[in-house]
Structure formats: C-alpha cells, structure tokens
Enzyme design. Sequence first.
Site, PDB file in Angstrom:
ATOM      1  N   ARG A   9      15.127 -17.933 -22.031  1.00  0.00           N
ATOM      2  CA  ARG A   9      14.749 -18.385 -20.693  1.00  0.00           C
ATOM      3  C   ARG A   9      13.413 -19.118 -20.692  1.00  0.00           C
ATOM      4  NH1 ARG A   9      12.670 -14.030 -17.649  1.00  0.00           N
ATOM      5  NH2 ARG A   9      10.635 -15.008 -17.806  1.00  0.00           N
ATOM      6  N   TYR A  33      16.496 -10.088 -10.667  1.00  0.00           N
ATOM      7  CA  TYR A  33      16.405 -10.179 -12.123  1.00  0.00           C
ATOM      8  C   TYR A  33      17.712  -9.682 -12.729  1.00  0.00           C
ATOM      9  CZ  TYR A  33      11.244 -10.591 -11.975  1.00  0.00           C
ATOM     10  OH  TYR A  33       9.951 -10.991 -11.755  1.00  0.00           O
ATOM     11  N   ASN A  83       4.600 -19.335 -10.764  1.00  0.00           N
ATOM     12  CA  ASN A  83       4.591 -19.342 -12.225  1.00  0.00           C
ATOM     13  C   ASN A  83       3.363 -20.060 -12.775  1.00  0.00           C
ATOM     14  OD1 ASN A  83       7.060 -18.044 -12.224  1.00  0.00           O
ATOM     15  ND2 ASN A  83       8.246 -19.850 -12.748  1.00  0.00           N
ATOM     16  N   HIS A 117       6.195  -0.562 -22.768  1.00  0.00           N
ATOM     17  CA  HIS A 117       7.027  -1.524 -22.048  1.00  0.00           C
ATOM     18  C   HIS A 117       8.489  -1.091 -22.036  1.00  0.00           C
ATOM     19  CE1 HIS A 117       8.748  -5.727 -21.435  1.00  0.00           C
ATOM     20  NE2 HIS A 117       7.896  -5.604 -20.444  1.00  0.00           N
ATOM     21  N   HIS A 172      16.652 -12.076 -17.315  1.00  0.00           N
ATOM     22  CA  HIS A 172      15.570 -11.201 -17.780  1.00  0.00           C
ATOM     23  C   HIS A 172      15.996 -10.234 -18.880  1.00  0.00           C
ATOM     24  CE1 HIS A 172      12.517  -7.876 -17.308  1.00  0.00           C
ATOM     25  NE2 HIS A 172      11.726  -8.924 -17.277  1.00  0.00           N
ATOM     26  N   ARG A 177       6.395  -1.394 -13.794  1.00  0.00           N
ATOM     27  CA  ARG A 177       6.230  -2.025 -12.482  1.00  0.00           C
ATOM     28  C   ARG A 177       7.260  -1.407 -11.551  1.00  0.00           C
ATOM     29  NH1 ARG A 177       3.221  -6.539 -14.036  1.00  0.00           N
ATOM     30  NH2 ARG A 177       3.922  -7.566 -15.958  1.00  0.00           N
ATOM     31  N   ARG A 203       0.033  -5.966 -16.550  1.00  0.00           N
ATOM     32  CA  ARG A 203      -0.719  -7.083 -15.964  1.00  0.00           C
ATOM     33  C   ARG A 203      -0.238  -7.391 -14.547  1.00  0.00           C
ATOM     34  NH1 ARG A 203      -0.112 -11.176 -19.781  1.00  0.00           N
ATOM     35  NH2 ARG A 203      -2.084 -10.735 -20.810  1.00  0.00           N
TER      36      ARG A 203
END
Length: 685
Positions: free
Chosen positions: A561, A465, A45, A432, A589, A372, A402
């Site tokens: 979160r 997640y 992170n 997204h 998530h 992703r 990213r």
Amino acid sequence: MGQEKLYIEKELSWLAFNERVLQEAADKSNPLIERMRFLGIYSNNLDEFYKVRFAELKRRIIISEEQGLNSHSRHLLGKIQSRVLKADQEFDGLYNELLLEMARNQIFLINERQLSVNQQNWLRHYFKHYLRQHITPILINRETDLVQFLKDDYTYLAVEIIRGESIRYPLLEIPSDKVPRFVNLPPETPRRRKPMILLDNILRYCLDDIFKGFFDYDALNAYSMKMTRDAEYDLVHEMEASLMELMSSSLKQPDAEPVRFVYQRDMPDAMVEMLRDKLTISRYDSIVPGGRYHNFKDFIGFPNVGKANLVNKPLPRLRHLWFDKFRNGFDAIRERDVLLYYPYHTFEHVLELLRQASFDPSVLAIKINIYRVAKDSRIIDAMIHAAHNAKKVTVVVELQARFDEEANIHWARRLTEAGVHVIFSAPGLKIHAKLFLISRKEGDDVVRYAHIGTGNFNEKTSLIYTDYSLLTADARITNEVRRVFNFIENPYRPVSFDYLLVSPQNSRRLLYDMIDKEIANAQKGLSSGITLKLNNLVDKGLVDRLYAASSSGVPVNLLIRGMCSLIPELEGISDNIRVISIVDRYLEHDRIYIFDNAGDKQVYLSSADWMTRNIDYRIEVAAPLLDPRLKQQILDIIEILFSDTVKARYIDKELSNRYVPRGNRRKVRSQLAIYDYIKSLEQPD
C-alpha cells in the site's frame, strides 16, 4: 549496478503513495463528496509525513553537516520539496474543480464575501453565541515565543491591525476542535441550495466583532498559516524516571522543533519574515506558500449533504454466522477457529467476546495489549468491568504509540485506578502485536482463547481499515500467545516459538529461512512462489532476499500500500517480481505472508510490515493459518486483490502510479468483490 539504483528512497515512495490518494480525489468514477474526503486524507497524510519522515530527514542532514560529511539527504530534501510542490499544485486545481462540481449539485461552500444580508446577520448571531468564547487573540511582540505556544498543525489567522503607519500582529487560533469546521448556513432561494461556510471564513467576517472597542484601526486583514512540529519527543531523562512520567512530561512541553511553515501565499512579505523569525524556521525546514485554507484534513469529515449518490453506497457490516449457532463466543471458538475480515465483518464479535469474558464466572484471567483504541473504547470498559468482577486482568499499554501517547496515558491511569494490572513496554521496544488471551476454567482444565490480529482493537478504524482477526482455542497457538505475554513482561528472558513469528525474537531468521527455502525449491525444479501483502516494504535485508529469490526464478507477487524500496523488473535482479498497490474506499492495512512451500502453502497473518523497526525493534506477531478452511479464504481474498482492474496501480522505478491496464479482462474492483465473497460465506445453511 550502483546501490542507489537498487532501492527507491522510502520518503519518495511514501509521497508516491499519497499521490495515489490524490488520484482517488481526481477519479470521476468516485462520488463527489468522497472525492472531497480524499483531499482531506491526502492533507492528513502529508501532515504526518512532515512530522515523521521529513523531521527524521532533517535530523540526518544536521548530523551529517555537523560531522562534515557529504549528505545524500540534502539532495533528497530537494527532490521531496519538488515532488510536494507539484502535488500541492494538483491539489489546489482539484479543490477548485470539486467546488464547481459541488455547485452544479447545489452545494455551495461560500466565503465571507459571498454572504447575503440574511446570512450575515445569522453569522453574527452564531459568532456571538457559539464561537466568541473560544477566541482569544495572542498579540505578537518582541518577547512572544511562538514556538512555545503554537499548537502543532492547527490553523491560525495572522491578523494585520493597521493604524496609519503602525501595524500590530495578533494571531487567532481557529478552534475546529471545539466548533465544527463546516457550518451550514440558512438556505436562500431556491431552497434546494445548500450553502456552507468554513469556520476560517466566519472568523474573517467577524474580525470587527473581535477587535472593535479594544484597538483603533484603519484596516484589518487576515491570512492563514500553520506550523508542523517534529513528532519525536526528546526523552533524555534520569534513570529513575518512569516511562509514563516521561511521556506525560514530554507531551506537556510543546517545544518540539518546527519542520514546516505553511502560509497563505498573498501574505505580506513583512508578516512572512516576522513569523519565520518567531518560529525559528531554518534552511532545513519546509516553507510552503499555500492557498487560503490549511488543515484540509478536516475535509475527511465533509458532511453528507445533497443527493444520496454523492457518497459511497453503504456496505452493511456482515455478521459471522458461526457465532449464532452457539450460546456464547467461547463455545463457537472452541469448536473451530474463526477468521474475521474487517470492515466487511462487524467488529462486534470481538467486542461481544470481551464483554462476555468480563462477567463469565468461568473466566479466570484476561490479558490484552492496546496500541490505539477508540475514544470511547468499549474494550477498555470491558477490562474495567472484568477487574470489578474479580478477574485477573492485565493490560499492556503502549505509551509510545505515535500520535496516541496522550490517550494511552489516560487509559493507563484509568485502568490502574480500576484495579487492572497495567504494564508498559521496555523503553525502545514498542509493542505493536494485536493480542489478547482469555483463560477459562472448563471442568478440570484451563482452556485458553486467543486473538491474533493485523490491526488495532479500535471500533472506529475497524470501519475503514482492512484487517484480520484470528480467534482460536488451538493449544498450539494459545500456548505460544501465552509465551508472548510472558516475554512482554520479561523481555530479556530467553523464549522460543514453534509456530509464531515473533519480533524481535525470530522473525528475521525465519523469514530468511522461508525465502531461502523457496529459492532452493526453484533450483530443484519444484513449485515455488512468494506473495506478500504489506503496508511498507523498506528493510534492505529482506528486499535483497527477495531480489535473490527473483534471480533464482521464484515468482514474487507483492501488494504494497505505502512505501516500497524494492524496484521490480530490473534485468537479472527482479525480473520475476511484480508489485501493485490498491487505494480505494477502505485503507488496505492487513499484512499477509504466503510461501508456496512446494505446493503446501504456508499462510501467515501478521501485525508486522517489512521494515527494520518492525522486524528488529518491536514486539510483533505473525501467526500461521493452521485451519485449511481459513487458509483457503485468505488465498481466495489475495487472488481477488491481484485481479483488480479498477483501483490497482503498478509500483515501478519511476513512481509513475500507472493503473494496471484492464485489457480484455473483466472489470474487478477488489474491495467490492471481496465484500461479495465474504457475504457468500455468511449465507445461512
């Protein structure tokens, strides 16, 4: 009240989140190896923080100083450095504590000075046969451009070759992408001991094997270091260049500026200065004297060794038994909407539905967007098989995801070669949303089946997640998902939606409207309330609207979160706002929006956090739960989360990460309680 007192800086809030991860490493109720893995998560992170948040801050400072402005960002930079330094010191102490605890459990992570003769011989054999072919020293001289060839966030050993008064400096890349970072050593007496060594220390031990015969030397010394680059790519380009060509070009050029230089704290001053100079480290960058080891992110994969109680007790993925009642997934979804909640439910249901769609003669077309996906993605395979079976397949690939740009370029090319129609987002408008749409001929009709989710189509992340998938054949929703795909293909044509919140089209306006409606209901004496579960809450417009709701008497409950700019319990401003955060074995998530609506609750699942980029500059989708059963399931799960007395922390102005006190309430660890709740739903009739 001054503006600075109404909002927490998002960078400091993000660091506070990572400190909650560090709390999990310190929590002795967690199994030992899981605590070590939390150190890896913290490190990973922090790397991302420097690539993204810190790099953005550095750019703001430079622009402000070039314009002769007094930048608040410079002051913020100092706060960040201080907070990171304090957390890193805690990290080092925890690591040493965990090493001792592991030794008490017969697990020994030893260094090159602790090897027995037998282990020394074994390591030289290991180096010769498995490691040496991946090692090529890079000699640093006057012409060496370290910024050009050093890889982002890779650990290197900076070596001193000392011969009399002369010193030469080669660099060795630690090839942890090719050889395991943790290497099991042959056991010594007693046999129950489990010795391991880090790849870094194998190289330290084998320095003679690397340099002997090529250099004369009196001494060899090695010190670890790494460099972190700005993650934003410079896409200044000619108008006719395609986005894929641009992304490919930028990824081939490792010239993004360094933003952090981490080095072993006992590295000689002359070596530190030489590396700083070669890496063009400026006064805006972070310079961190650290321990002997870097890239602790590899500790996320710390191996399962020793007793079973050193890792989390497995929670087997649950099947949604509704699918077992039907011959195929389409029949099940046509009968009623299905809600899956990962990682409690298995992701296999989505994979199986797409596999069925790839060869089902009734399926005419499939549209899906990927952001992703897993390394060996079965979803990509299903799309390729569907194209081979003459389905009309459209895959929207987000090239600007990213850290996944390179993988997505690979998938785009592979899909195109298979005959799939691949389209990309318009530059500056990331996609997204988590959607697919399957069109199926059923009698004289074309029936559409849609997926709307909060997380990526990724087999790997679905294991760790928490995310929702809504599968529906409800035409009210599927017709609008079809419009979203049309909007993706033609982003500048007008489009409207009655049920979905779609960024950047209507999300901000409708969220404001729903908050304002709660304010109006509270002022009329009607039932009111707002409950949100988000990863990040930093959009000032939405934060201000929540402040207005609180000031009007609307109860606001937030589960955030990560970053949270909102400050709860400010007198007269946020007295009615409560904010908690949960960090546990799974990464929270999913995004959920709940508006009381005078008792007739509106419940949405969404791909969008409440960040300006998600609301105004990305294509995001939030869907209402129209099926009362599914709406109630989400309400039940949210209630469990807010009843957590084990892993919940308060978000407050001081960023103290205080645990929510249990008091006389029963012990509730929400993630385990949710597993039991989902399991109770999936009992055979």
